[in-house]
Design a protein around this motif. Structure first.
Motif, short mmCIF file in Angstrom:
data_model
loop_
_atom_site.label_atom_id
_atom_site.label_comp_id
_atom_site.label_asym_id
_atom_site.label_seq_id
_atom_site.Cartn_x
_atom_site.Cartn_y
_atom_site.Cartn_z
N VAL B 56 0.80 -1.22 0.00
CA VAL B 56 0.00 0.00 0.00
C VAL B 56 0.84 1.27 0.00
O VAL B 56 0.33 2.34 -0.27
CB VAL B 56 -0.93 0.05 1.23
CG1 VAL B 56 -2.06 -0.92 1.08
CG2 VAL B 56 -0.16 -0.21 2.51
N PRO B 129 -10.36 -13.03 -1.76
CA PRO B 129 -10.53 -12.53 -0.38
C PRO B 129 -9.37 -12.91 0.53
O PRO B 129 -8.93 -12.12 1.34
CB PRO B 129 -11.82 -13.20 0.09
CG PRO B 129 -12.47 -13.78 -1.11
CD PRO B 129 -11.46 -13.90 -2.20
N GLY B 130 -8.87 -14.12 0.35
CA GLY B 130 -7.83 -14.61 1.25
C GLY B 130 -6.53 -13.83 1.18
O GLY B 130 -5.72 -13.86 2.10
N LEU B 131 -6.30 -13.12 0.08
CA LEU B 131 -5.04 -12.41 -0.08
C LEU B 131 -4.96 -11.20 0.85
O LEU B 131 -3.88 -10.76 1.23
CB LEU B 131 -4.88 -11.95 -1.54
CG LEU B 131 -3.53 -11.34 -1.92
CD1 LEU B 131 -2.43 -12.39 -1.87
CD2 LEU B 131 -3.58 -10.71 -3.30
N GLY B 132 -6.14 -10.68 1.23
CA GLY B 132 -6.14 -9.51 2.10
C GLY B 132 -5.56 -8.28 1.44
O GLY B 132 -4.85 -7.51 2.07
N ASN B 133 -5.85 -8.10 0.16
CA ASN B 133 -5.36 -6.93 -0.57
C ASN B 133 -6.07 -5.67 -0.07
O ASN B 133 -7.27 -5.52 -0.24
CB ASN B 133 -5.63 -7.16 -2.07
CG ASN B 133 -5.21 -5.98 -2.93
OD1 ASN B 133 -4.63 -5.00 -2.44
ND2 ASN B 133 -5.48 -6.08 -4.22
N GLN B 134 -5.30 -4.76 0.54
CA GLN B 134 -5.93 -3.58 1.13
C GLN B 134 -6.39 -2.58 0.08
O GLN B 134 -7.09 -1.64 0.38
CB GLN B 134 -4.96 -2.92 2.11
CG GLN B 134 -4.88 -3.68 3.43
CD GLN B 134 -3.51 -3.61 4.06
OE1 GLN B 134 -2.57 -4.23 3.56
NE2 GLN B 134 -3.38 -2.88 5.15
N TYR B 135 -5.95 -2.76 -1.15
CA TYR B 135 -6.38 -1.86 -2.21
C TYR B 135 -7.38 -2.51 -3.15
O TYR B 135 -7.68 -1.98 -4.23
CB TYR B 135 -5.17 -1.37 -3.01
CG TYR B 135 -4.75 0.04 -2.65
CD1 TYR B 135 -5.70 1.07 -2.63
CD2 TYR B 135 -3.44 0.36 -2.34
CE1 TYR B 135 -5.33 2.36 -2.30
CE2 TYR B 135 -3.07 1.65 -2.02
CZ TYR B 135 -4.02 2.64 -1.99
OH TYR B 135 -3.67 3.92 -1.67
N HIS B 149 -15.10 -10.12 -4.33
CA HIS B 149 -14.14 -9.87 -3.25
C HIS B 149 -14.77 -10.09 -1.88
O HIS B 149 -14.12 -10.57 -0.95
CB HIS B 149 -13.59 -8.44 -3.37
CG HIS B 149 -12.56 -8.12 -2.34
ND1 HIS B 149 -12.67 -7.08 -1.47
CD2 HIS B 149 -11.40 -8.73 -2.03
CE1 HIS B 149 -11.62 -7.05 -0.67
NE2 HIS B 149 -10.82 -8.04 -0.99
N ARG B 150 -16.06 -9.75 -1.76
CA ARG B 150 -16.72 -9.93 -0.47
C ARG B 150 -17.40 -11.29 -0.36
O ARG B 150 -18.27 -11.49 0.48
CB ARG B 150 -17.73 -8.81 -0.24
CG ARG B 150 -17.07 -7.46 -0.25
CD ARG B 150 -17.90 -6.44 0.45
NE ARG B 150 -17.04 -5.36 0.89
CZ ARG B 150 -17.45 -4.32 1.62
NH1 ARG B 150 -18.70 -4.24 1.96
NH2 ARG B 150 -16.61 -3.39 1.98
N GLU B 151 -17.04 -12.20 -1.23
CA GLU B 151 -17.50 -13.59 -1.21
C GLU B 151 -19.00 -13.74 -1.34
O GLU B 151 -19.59 -14.68 -0.79
CB GLU B 151 -17.01 -14.27 0.10
CG GLU B 151 -15.51 -14.39 0.15
CD GLU B 151 -15.01 -15.13 1.38
OE1 GLU B 151 -14.95 -14.49 2.44
OE2 GLU B 151 -14.69 -16.32 1.26
N ASP B 204 -3.31 -16.81 -3.41
CA ASP B 204 -3.75 -15.89 -2.36
C ASP B 204 -2.85 -15.94 -1.14
O ASP B 204 -3.27 -15.66 -0.03
CB ASP B 204 -5.21 -16.16 -1.97
CG ASP B 204 -5.39 -17.53 -1.34
OD1 ASP B 204 -4.45 -18.34 -1.40
OD2 ASP B 204 -6.48 -17.79 -0.81
N GLN B 205 -1.59 -16.28 -1.37
CA GLN B 205 -0.66 -16.34 -0.25
C GLN B 205 0.22 -15.09 -0.28
O GLN B 205 0.77 -14.72 -1.32
CB GLN B 205 0.20 -17.60 -0.41
CG GLN B 205 0.80 -18.09 0.86
CD GLN B 205 1.52 -19.41 0.63
OE1 GLN B 205 1.31 -20.09 -0.37
NE2 GLN B 205 2.38 -19.76 1.57
N ARG B 206 0.37 -14.45 0.86
CA ARG B 206 1.19 -13.24 0.95
C ARG B 206 2.63 -13.60 1.21
O ARG B 206 2.93 -14.59 1.86
CB ARG B 206 0.72 -12.36 2.11
CG ARG B 206 -0.63 -11.76 1.95
CD ARG B 206 -1.03 -11.11 3.25
NE ARG B 206 -0.42 -9.80 3.41
CZ ARG B 206 -0.96 -8.68 2.96
NH1 ARG B 206 -2.08 -8.72 2.29
NH2 ARG B 206 -0.36 -7.53 3.14
N GLY B 207 3.51 -12.73 0.74
CA GLY B 207 4.91 -12.82 1.16
C GLY B 207 5.62 -14.09 0.75
O GLY B 207 6.48 -14.57 1.48
#
Lengths: 309, 541, 297
Positions: B56, B129-135, B149-151, B204-207
């Motif tokens: 972000v 959704p699982g990725l938690g993308n803040q944008y 996105h909101r399932e 959808d995995q971060r990092g």
């Protein structure tokens, strides 16, 4: 001696547990989460983010999960530096901070001990005041003042030394080591002088002097041993404190060390990073204190006997 | 004599150290960089990642601009939309359907061609959704994207993105968005290389390790060469980039320097070509010297105070307006900040074809009148409120100055409270404040980015203020087909915002930084947008 | 001069015999530098107490039109970027910094000396247990803790006292213990034990007085380090709440402006440095004076 060591090491375990527990719960008490930022995000997104980092589990559960991971040597992923594990960050940062710390202590000993010894040889004379005043500059100026002043003079006005970096340009380690070390130089000078004066007034030293030994010889052979005892007991905690204190120096000189992560992690609410660095530093502090104790025992034959029992 | 011997030793040691430092030819990083086309840039903070769907911050954005390219790109000189991965596009009459034609030459940094399917995959990932993308919300203008996105739906085929063929991408919108092309340039719309991401983890995995230099695949003008955390991140020219001829730099080095003072010293010592931010207190000096490196330009951003309307007496618009009217903005910008900031007598900064007519001028007499009307003649009986700000020198100085202004003009006393950034955010969000310092930097170049913040259900409206008429006007602006009409709705909405005063605008930001004269083709602009294409270095005579 | 007697009289060593006190006084008066330092510190304390009456301006008074101006007849030490009088701000800062320095050090001194002396003297299990507690506390990373605490509870004076005091007593305890361990093996203590004196009496009459030299040296080092710690917190923005000032906050403002407005750095830094020098010289003087074994030449 071996028993003494084992006993001390066994005691380290509850110490570490206390440290871990306090830190773990304290950081979760602090307002503001690791993923808060200026733009608000929908609660679903936040929930998913928390799920990725096991933050949706009950706190006690998180605590035991953390202890479990810790036993396996896994400090978890950093919340802030998302692609890195805390283990990796420590492995990268610690050697840098350690190197900086060693140079700083070296500088401090090189300046502080001789200044203290020279001063103690003729107390309350110019030979006392001059070296002590010089050594004291370091504790009269905070490092965030001394650093920028040194940078301005040697980096910008004279252009002799680089003002930032670590190991990328020749000479870029000099200014940070001096900045960090000067604080400790002053302390070491003071402690050396105090310890030396103490020893120099002891009877056996007077006897040695009376026997006609030169002052310098008395100092080197007899007094130094007793005089450095307080310095040694100071060095253990000093080295550990230095790691935390290196934050300012690492920030202003742009050094990729652990001190920078450590303080920054608290502001970022990077839970795993705070925990990881805390656990690591606590272990280190315990180790340094142990080393200082061992040296103290070794310097004092009577304690050596006691420790043997 | 021993003292002498010792001091001689120290002198010799110091001399040796200095000599070893100075004996090297003493060419600075900037001088060497000028010859080798290597740009050294201060970049504010250590990037958390370079993945465009999980980050972000601005430091990350600066790097992503070099590593990725969206369907379109933007000129940093004119801020006009230019071809990116797509060489051309059609927009339907009703503004609902966009068709993009991808450049055949567009390739990933490993040489693979970029297909329309890659975009579909990437945007699906950005919305998982699982990725938690803040944008993720910036993709919401696409049909059904929010539901996915909101399932509320699980089938991505229902979302309005289709790969018509290898090189044709069709996008359907929920409703017309006049600034949609502008949005497409945002990093949440950047494509990512599916095989690379799948190789190192779930989509959808971060990092995961896909953004490590040894694994990284991107599609920008540059590609990731090395990344040492808290030291430097290096990008190098991407030979597979479709427009590689216009890429003149060989490398860019991004340094995470947090302190502006450190950055400035690095610049002066020849270690940086460009610094990210010049400290406020240093600007007047560079200005008076007319320093050739100083770049000072208006930023599309506003500094303002928020009033918590749920706290009495701030629930009364007269009180809020009185507080706002008694701030002498010109004094703050011209006598205190002196960095080119403009006093803000309205909320939306002028630009993007809009300048508000409504004003909240400095008028202490009117302020006293309003305050008396609200039941506090000469400030009598007015409770002691607190100004909340996040810990930073400039916020503190402004708060101290405004505290004094209110005391003098209205006989109203306030106390100050600084909190660390995260605590401050938590306090603001929880409504645990009276008056809070805020700043808003535009997401895109359009007044809507400022004005839709104060919708009753606006996610960033922490003031507790809501106004039906205001909501209606912003809604109408969104549906307006005629630009002039749209701007008129904004005018009316802004007039309400200033009259009701849930906020007190203070100044419009000015962006000041240093760019070495050897950097050519670098355009500083209101959006702080950077396009590294066309930038090159020239040694000075 | 009366004040010095009072100050030294609080040291436990002087409780016992008047001859020691008189000797100590005698030696202290011979040390000119220490006397000058003591005088300076007294003056500083006096000034700090009287600040509200002698300060030329109110500490929050601004003059934006003036801005940062160099020293002049109206503003002897110049003004800061908001046109606030530097002299006034330094005076108020002195109050805050001295208070933090003295109170936190007193906390540290009280706990540390008692703890260290007891542990060192009693030895064995008690020593072990007590020093283990010190170890636990030592191993806590205090920088993080103080930051977290100020973040949770907001920064306040009381928190600063407690937090800093809690950090500083540990080193004191260690040093005292180390010193006591060395002393207690010396003949005169062994003699006292042989004579059947009670433990507490031995601690009070022999151990503490003999350990007093290093304690004073360390105390004079602690006050400055506390003042520095406060300035470090100010550098992080966690120090004193504005518009109040402390030396730390003034200096960290000064550093930002050191090239433009050098007086913003020079005067607060000078005040700090001179105070720290004075504390050190006084500490030296006291140390030499209080050491019962110092030569009487």
């Amino acid at each position: 001696m071996l028993r003494f060591l084992c006993k001390r090491l066994a005691l380290a375990i509850p110490v570490m547990l206390v440290v871990i527990t306090i830190t773990f719960f304290l950081i979760r008490l602090a307002p503001g989460g690791p993923f808060d930022q200026e733009r608000n995000v929908p609660p679903e997104v936040m929930a998913n983010l928390h799920a990725q980092y096991n933050l949706d589990a009950p706190v006690v559960r998180q605590y035991f999960d953390y202890l479990g991971d810790l036993l396996r040597g896994d400090l978890g992923p950093s919340f802030r530096y998302t692609t890195r594990s805390v283990n990796e960050m420590i492995a990268r940062g610690f050697p840098v901070t350690m190197e900086l710390g060693l140079y700083a202590i070296l500088f401090a000993l090189l300046v502080g001990m001789p200044a203290g010894i020279i001063a103690a040889m003729r107390p309350n004379s110019l030979q006392d005041y001059v070296p002590m005043s010089a050594a004291m500059v370091g504790i009269c100026l905070p490092s965030f003042v001394l650093g920028p002043i040194l940078m301005l003079i040697f980096g910008i006005w004279l252009g002799w030394l680089p003002v930032s970096g670590w190991g990328s340009t020749p000479g870029d380690k000099i200014l940070p080591a001096i900045t960090l070390g000067s604080t400790y130089a002053a302390y070491i000078a003071r402690i050396t002088r105090g310890g030396m004066l103490e020893v120099l007034s002891q009877d056996y030293i007077r006897t040695a002097r009376a026997k006609g030994l030169s002052t310098w010889r008395v100092v080197m052979v007899h007094a130094l041993r007793g005089g450095v005892t307080p310095v040694v007991s100071y060095l253990g905690p000093a080295l550990a404190g230095l790691l935390a204190g290196s934050f300012v120096v690492e920030t202003i000189f742009q050094i990729p060390g652990l001190g920078r992560f450590y303080i920054q992690a608290a502001f970022n609410r990077d839970y795993t990073m705070i925990m990881g660095t805390t656990v690591f530093l606590a272990g280190l502090i315990i180790l340094f204190n142990l080393i200082a104790d061992v040296i103290l025992v070794w310097l004092n034959p009577r304690l050596r006997q006691e420790a043997g029992h | 004599m021993t003292l002498q011997r010792y001091s001689r030793f120290i002198l010799a040691l110091a001399g040796a150290l200095l000599l070893s430092a100075c004996s090297d030819g003493q060419r600075t990083a900037v001088e060497i960089g000028n010859e080798q086309q290597i740009l050294h840039m201060g970049n504010g903070d250590e990037p958390s990642d370079v993945d465009p769907h999980t980050t972000v911050g601005i430091p990350e954005r600066q790097i992503q601009l070099a590593l990725f390219e969206g369907l379109v790109s933007k000129s940093s000189e004119t801020l006009e939309i230019e071809p990116g991965v797509a060489h051309s596009w059609d927009i339907s009459e009703d503004g609902l359907v966009y068709t993009f034609y991808l450049n055949e030459e567009a390739r990933w940094s490993n040489g693979d061609p970029i297909t329309a399917e890659h975009f579909v995959w990437s945007w699906r990932r950005a919305l998982l959704p699982g990725l938690g993308n803040q944008y993720a919300y910036s993709l919401y203008s696409i049909k059904n994207a929010e539901d996915f996105h909101r399932e509320r739906i699980s089938d991505f085929d229902e979302v309005g993105v289709t790969a018509v063929d290898e090189r044709t991408l069709r996008i359907e919108l929920e409703s017309p968005v006049p600034y949609f092309l502008e949005l497409l340039e945002h990093h949440s719309f950047y494509p990512v290389h599916p095989p690379t991401i799948e190789q190192f983890g779930r989509p959808d995995q971060r990092g995961t390790r896909w953004t490590r230099p040894e694994n990284f695949v991107g599609n920008g003008a540059f590609t990731l060469k090395s990344w040492e955390p808290n030291r430097v991140l290096v990008v190098e020219k991407n030979p597979h980039y479709w427009d590689a001829d216009r890429v003149l730099l060989n490398e860019i080095h991004f340094y995470p320097v947090q302190q502006p003072a450190t950055e400035e010293r690095m610049f002066r010592a020849g270690q940086l070509h460009i610094i990210n931010l010049l400290a406020e207190e240093r600007v007047p000096r560079y200005k008076s010297e007319e320093h050739p490196a100083l770049r000072s330009f208006a930023n599309y951003a506003t500094y303002y105070y928020e009033f918590n309307t749920r706290v009495e007496p701030l629930g009364d618009p007269r009180v809020r307006r009185a507080l706002s009217l008694s701030i002498n903005r010109e004094q703050i910008t011209d006598q205190m900040l002196r960095g080119g900031q403009r006093p803000a007598e309205h909320f939306t900064p002028p630009g993007a074809g809009y300048e508000a007519r409504a004003r909240v001028p400095y008028n202490p007499e009117k302020a006293r009148e309003l305050l008396a009307e609200a039941g506090y003649p000469n400030g009598q009986g007015f409770p002691t409120l607190t100004i909340l700000y996040n810990t930073l020198d400039v916020h503190e100085r402004i708060a101290v100055v405004i505290q004094q202004m209110w005391r003098q003009e209205l006989n109203v006393n306030v106390t100050l409270r600084n909190q660390d950034w995260r605590v401050y955010l938590a306090s603001k969000r929880g409504g645990d404040y009276h008056i809070a310092r805020s700043g808003w930097v535009a997401d895109y170049y359009d007044p809507n980015t400022f004005l839709d913040m104060f919708l009753s259900d606006g996610g960033n409206n922490d003031t507790g203020w809501s106004n039906e008429r205001y909501d209606e006007l912003i809604g109408r602006a969104a549906r307006a087909e005629d630009t002039e009409q749209r701007m008129e709705y904004f005018q009316q909405a802004e007039a309400i915002l200033l009259e009701e005063a849930p906020i007190a605008p203070i100044y419009f930001y000015q962006y000041n930084h240093l760019v070495s004269p050897s950097v050519r083709g670098w355009h500083s602009n209101v959006m702080k947008h950077v396009n590294y294409k066309g930038v090159y270095l020239e040694s000075q005579p | 001069m009366q004040r010095i007697t009072e100050q030294t009289a609080t040291e436990p060593v002087l409780e016992e015999g008047s001859s020691l006190t008189r000797d100590a006084m005698h030696r202290l008066f011979k040390n000119r530098l220490a006397l000058v330092s003591a005088g300076f510190l007294l003056l500083l304390i006096l000034v700090a107490l009287l600040t509200p009456w002698i300060a030329p301006y109110a500490y929050q008074d601004q003059n934006l039109l003036l801005g940062a101006s160099s020293p002049s007849a109206q503003h002897w030490l110049g003004t800061d970027t908001l046109g606030r009088d530097q002299l006034t701000r330094i005076l108020y800062g002195t109050r805050v910094s001295l208070m933090v320095g003295f109170v936190a050090t007193a906390v540290a001194l009280g706990i540390g000396v008692l703890w260290g002396a007891t542990a060192g003297y009693l030895g064995g299990r008690v020593d072990n247990a007590m020093m283990r507690i010190v170890d636990v506390l030592y191993a806590l990373p205090f920088a993080i803790f103080i930051i977290l605490l100020t973040v949770i509870f907001g920064s306040s004076m009381l928190l600063l006292f407690l937090a800093i005091g809690a950090v500083e007593w540990l080193t004191m305890a260690r040093i005292v213990r180390g010193q006591v361990l060395t002393i207690k093996r010396q003949e005169y203590i062994e003699a006292a034990i042989a004579m059947g004196l009670s433990r507490w009496r031995i601690i009070r009459r022999h151990v503490i007085p003999n350990a007093v030299g290093p304690i004073i040296v360390y105390t004079t080092l602690t006050i400055p380090s506390v003042i520095l710690l406060e300035s470090f917190l100010s550098f992080l923005g966690l120090g004193i709440q504005p518009p109040q000032s402390s030396w730390g906050s003034l200096i960290s403002d000064g550093v930002e402006n050191m090239e433009n407005y050098p007086w913003m750095l020079i005067f607060p830094a000078l005040t700090l440095s001179v105070t720290l020098f004075a504390l050190n010289f006084l500490g030296d003087g006291l140390r030499d004076a209080l050491d019962p074994r110092a030569s009487k030449d």
